[in-house]
Design an enzyme around this catalytic site. Structure first.
Site, PDB file in Angstrom:
ATOM      1  N   VAL A 452       0.682  -1.129  -0.053  1.00 38.11           N
ATOM      2  CA  VAL A 452       0.074  -0.022  -0.100  1.00 38.11           C
ATOM      3  C   VAL A 452       1.028   1.396  -0.066  1.00 38.11           C
ATOM      4  O   VAL A 452       2.116   1.248   0.357  1.00 38.11           O
ATOM      5  CB  VAL A 452      -1.113   0.207   1.318  1.00 38.11           C
ATOM      6  CG1 VAL A 452      -2.104  -1.040   1.207  1.00 38.11           C
ATOM      7  CG2 VAL A 452      -0.301   0.169   2.354  1.00 38.11           C
ATOM      8  N   GLU A 453       0.277   2.283  -0.129  1.00 38.38           N
ATOM      9  CA  GLU A 453       0.849   3.675  -0.277  1.00 38.38           C
ATOM     10  C   GLU A 453       2.211   3.736  -1.099  1.00 38.38           C
ATOM     11  O   GLU A 453       3.256   4.326  -0.732  1.00 38.38           O
ATOM     12  CB  GLU A 453       1.187   4.199   1.065  1.00 38.38           C
ATOM     13  CG  GLU A 453      -0.343   4.448   1.827  1.00 38.38           C
ATOM     14  CD  GLU A 453      -0.079   5.132   3.443  1.00 38.38           C
ATOM     15  OE1 GLU A 453       0.730   6.148   3.112  1.00 38.38           O
ATOM     16  OE2 GLU A 453      -0.565   4.592   4.216  1.00 38.38           O
ATOM     17  N   GLY A 454       2.009   3.151  -2.319  1.00 38.13           N
ATOM     18  CA  GLY A 454       3.431   3.234  -3.237  1.00 38.13           C
ATOM     19  C   GLY A 454       4.023   1.630  -2.893  1.00 38.13           C
ATOM     20  O   GLY A 454       4.420   1.616  -1.811  1.00 38.13           O
TER      21      GLY A 454
END
Length: 786
Positions: A452-454
């Site tokens: 997640v988040e990149g």
């Protein structure tokens, strides 16, 4: 004659100057023309990303290094009295309510836990007190999340999202006064649980594309403007239970209705759950974890202009909002979860290895196990140091977007390594699910933080170095802006000159520091291992700090010089992801090295920390040097490789190696004995008051097991029987060992647990198609024939 001669010399001198000026102009002119061809255009989204956030300590690394005092003299995070009280009371009370196994089985947290989170401000840790929130520092948020994570990774994820990805921070920074008044009090008191909808099926790591989320400006029937939007979002944490969503979408204005009041581009709208056409509720099943995660969808949803974050004037600025605000959360929440898990592993697995015996000895004394334990201890130190430092940077209002990416990628990766090592040590006890399993919840959560988040692959290969070099190199972005200006040859000439001077300076520094590092290596302080294993006397000494600071300075100069040469690739560097990834590895190892020294300097009297610092720093230096060697050996322009080798001065400079076996054994012993290091990691771990709780037993009985081991060896050496008191003590430890190695067993699992009359399919009546006696007769007949 003299006058004529002087005139001739003057003319010659003037000609020489003119030739030099012409040569300079022709050189920079040719470089300018070539650079414009090599430089790809910067999109509005890329420009927003590059200009968002702040520049922090990483700038020193691109400039060739910095003294450790740049960190130790400025950053000293501490909890306030309010924050400490919250840790001691509300956080402990919350953790006492959490049974992560029961949560995983129910696929949800109990109502009383949800109510406690909402009423006690866990979803509003960063919202200011004026709005009814807690108003805590980033450091406090990090510490809270670590402890909650140690009790329940599912609860940790639930608390993390509103304090990093929720609309709260965006409202504080960019919301209109009306929006702040409408939403912040309701977020603070728990009425609204927030979520943020960014990811879509075709817009994952490339979130800015927003292929499946778009809205068109149109005239509203009652006058004014509105937006007709359709969107399909997925992987949205808390969406199934959220009362408000921050929705990111691509705004289009084909008729020019905005008229300069706002613009096209990525925009954020704030929509409550009951908004007409908004569909929230369906859940994903993320690796079997129980935290709420699902979809946010809508077709032809009407969005009023006053629902846009910041109002119509802020239309089109959504990506800038995200880059500036949410990067802080990426550097706090996900690393905090990984750090809490790493600390819990260090405490619990170290103790388990001391208590668990095989072949009549604790497995903590086995070399193969010690390799795992040393990595667990080292990663716990690195994650703790990095998380503390980045939180302090944020609390100094530095918005360290690049270092946030470093911590996100490195902490989650190191957390994954710690989980794997922990599973290898605890073996069967680690895979048997149940209330007494200390690892499975965190192990199952690990892939979430990685993706997640990149996703970590993207973060490493594109973001860390790509954004870092552009934003943090002393001269690159200014040079890029002259190229984007199209006709700024003079500015390009000036900035290119600065780039060249910088490259020469860092190259000279790298060579000089490499030579000095070779000389210094002969007098490098030997690692402290204390008297015996787990010696508390091995604290951090000034000479060791200075030695490793010098080595980091040497590699920082090499990194800066290598970076300058890598820029010869121009825009092609973006496509050379393996090169960029190795440079990201070098940058990450350097930052974590500085963070580790900073943390050790602040905690230098901690028993055993001197040993663990040596173990960790040796690994980080070897990683950084290996990454730079990889860049040089694989650089696409072969002619540049000798220059990279020259500035690295590898044959003459010190070569860094990971810890040897003796240091590995000593580092491992720090978490299998009652040392200052082991106790320091306990600060981020929750221990139930119930003495029979598994992790509490491990904490309480490990020191006694060490004492029992010493007593057993003494009895064997002295060839005597234990006294009655000694025998009772040894029996109590043996009983604790027996209790701790037990695993959970259930009468039934799955459907059978729900139905008393259920019979397992494999136990139901079965009639074979071929009778066994027939088979036996055939075998007998075949034997007789033979």
């Amino acid at each position: 004659m003299r006058a004529a001669s002087s005139m001739h010399r003057a003319r010659g001198s003037t000609a020489t100057v003119r030739f030099a000026q012409l040569h300079k102009r022709s050189f920079f002119g040719a470089a300018y023309s070539l650079a414009k061809k090599m430089m790809p255009p910067i999109t509005a989204t890329e420009k927003a990303a590059l200009e968002s956030g702040g520049i922090s300590f990483e700038r020193n690394l691109f400039a060739g290094g910095a003294p450790l005092t740049a960190l130790t003299s400025k950053y000293d995070p501490k909890l306030s009295a309010r924050e400490q009280a919250f840790m001691d009371n509300e956080v402990v009370q919350l953790c006492s309510m959490l049974d992560d196994h029961a949560i995983a089985e129910a696929r949800d947290m109990p109502e009383e836990v949800w109510s406690f989170l909402r009423t006690k401000g866990f979803f509003a840790l960063k919202i200011g007190e004026a709005w009814g929130g807690m108003g805590f520092s980033a450091y406090a948020v990090s510490k809270i999340l670590r402890k909650v994570q140690s009790a329940s990774p599912n609860a940790g994820a639930t608390v993390a999202v509103p304090n990093s990805l929720g609309p709260g921070e965006l409202l504080i920074a960019y919301g209109t006064p009306a929006q702040q008044a409408k939403y912040l009090p309701r977020l603070a008191n728990g009425e609204l649980i927030p979520c943020f909808a960014l990811t879509a099926p075709h817009s994952g790591s490339d979130a800015a594309s927003m292929i499946e989320a778009s809205g068109v400006v149109r005239q509203a029937k009652g006058g004014g403007l509105e937006i007709l939007a359709s969107f399909k979002k997925r992987y949205i944490t808390l969406a199934p239970v959220a009362g408000i969503v921050g929705l990111a979408f691509q705004l289009q204005d084909p008729e020019g209705l905005l008229k300069g009041k706002g613009s096209e581009g990525i925009t954020i709208a704030l929509l409550e759950r009951a908004h007409p056409g908004l569909k929230m509720g369906p859940r994903h099943d993320p690796a079997g974890n129980a935290f709420m995660n699902g979809t946010v969808e809508g077709t032809d949803v009407t969005i009023p202009m006053d629902a846009l974050l910041g109002g119509q004037e802020m239309a089109g600025k959504g990506w800038l909002f995200l880059m500036e605000q949410l990067s802080e959360g990426r550097g706090i929440s996900l690393p905090a979860g990984a750090t809490g898990g790493a600390a819990a592993a260090a405490v619990a697995v170290g103790a388990y290895a001391r208590l668990r015996q095989q072949f009549r000895v604790p497995i903590a004394e086995m070399g193969g196990v010690q390799e795992h334990l040393a990595r667990i201890a080292g990663n716990a130190l690195v994650c703790t140091a990095g998380s503390d430092l980045v939180a302090s940077l944020v609390d100094h209002h530095e918005s360290p977007s690049v270092l946030s990416a470093v911590m996100k990628q490195q902490a989650t990766q190191r957390g994954r390594q710690s989980g794997t090592d922990a599973m290898d040590v605890m073996a069967g006890a680690a895979i048997s699910r149940g209330p007494n399993n200390l690892l499975m919840g965190g192990y199952n959560m690990t892939p979430i933080g990685i993706t997640v988040e990149g996703a970590n692959t993207l973060t490493r290969s594109l973001i860390i170095f790509g954004q870092g070099v552009t934003r943090s190199h002393p001269h690159l972005y200014d040079t890029m802006k002259t190229l984007q200006a199209k006709d700024d040859a003079a500015g390009f000439s000036r900035e290119l000159s600065n780039m060249i001077r910088h490259g020469v300076s860092t190259s000279v520094s790298s060579i000089a520091r490499s030579l000095s590092s070779s000389v210094a290596s002969f007098s490098a302080p030997a690692p402290k291992v204390g008297r015996g294993k787990g010696g508390d006397e091995a604290t951090v000494d000034t000479a060791a700090l200075a030695h490793y600071e010098a080595q980091l300075s040497r590699l920082a100069a090499t990194f800066a010089a290598t970076t300058d040469m890598a820029l010869l690739l121009g825009g092609a560097l973006k496509r050379e992801e393996m090169v960029s990834g190795r440079l990201a590895d070098a940058l990450s190892s350097l930052f974590l090295g500085y963070a580790t020294l900073w943390w050790c300097a602040r905690n230098k009297d901690t028993g055993g920390l001197g040993t663990l610092m040596h173990y960790t720093m040796k690994g980080l230096l070897a990683d950084a040097q290996g990454a730079l060697d990889g860049v040089r050996n694989n650089f696409p322009i072969a002619a540049v490789r000798p220059a990279m080798a020259l500035v690295a001065a590898r044959p003459l400079g010190a070569t860094y190696h990971p810890a040897d076996d003796k240091l590995i054994e000593a580092a491992a012993s720090l978490i299998t004995h009652d040392t200052g290091v082991w106790r320091a990691f306990q600060q981020d771990v929750y221990f139930p008051a119930d003495a029979s709780a598994r992790i509490t037993m491990l904490r309480d009985w490990m020191p006694r097991a060490v004492e029992a081991d010493v007593l057993t060896r003494t009895l064997k050496r002295d060839k005597r029987e234990p006294t009655a008191e000694e025998a009772a003590f040894l029996k109590s430890v043996a009983d604790a060992r027996d209790s701790i190695v037990q695993v959970d067993v259930f009468p039934e699992l799955g459907a059978a647990a729900l139905d008393e009359k259920y019979v397992r399919p494999a136990l139901r009546p079965f009639r074979p198609e071929v009778d066994a006696s027939v088979i036996a007769k055939k075998v007998a007949a075949a034997g007789a024939a033979a």
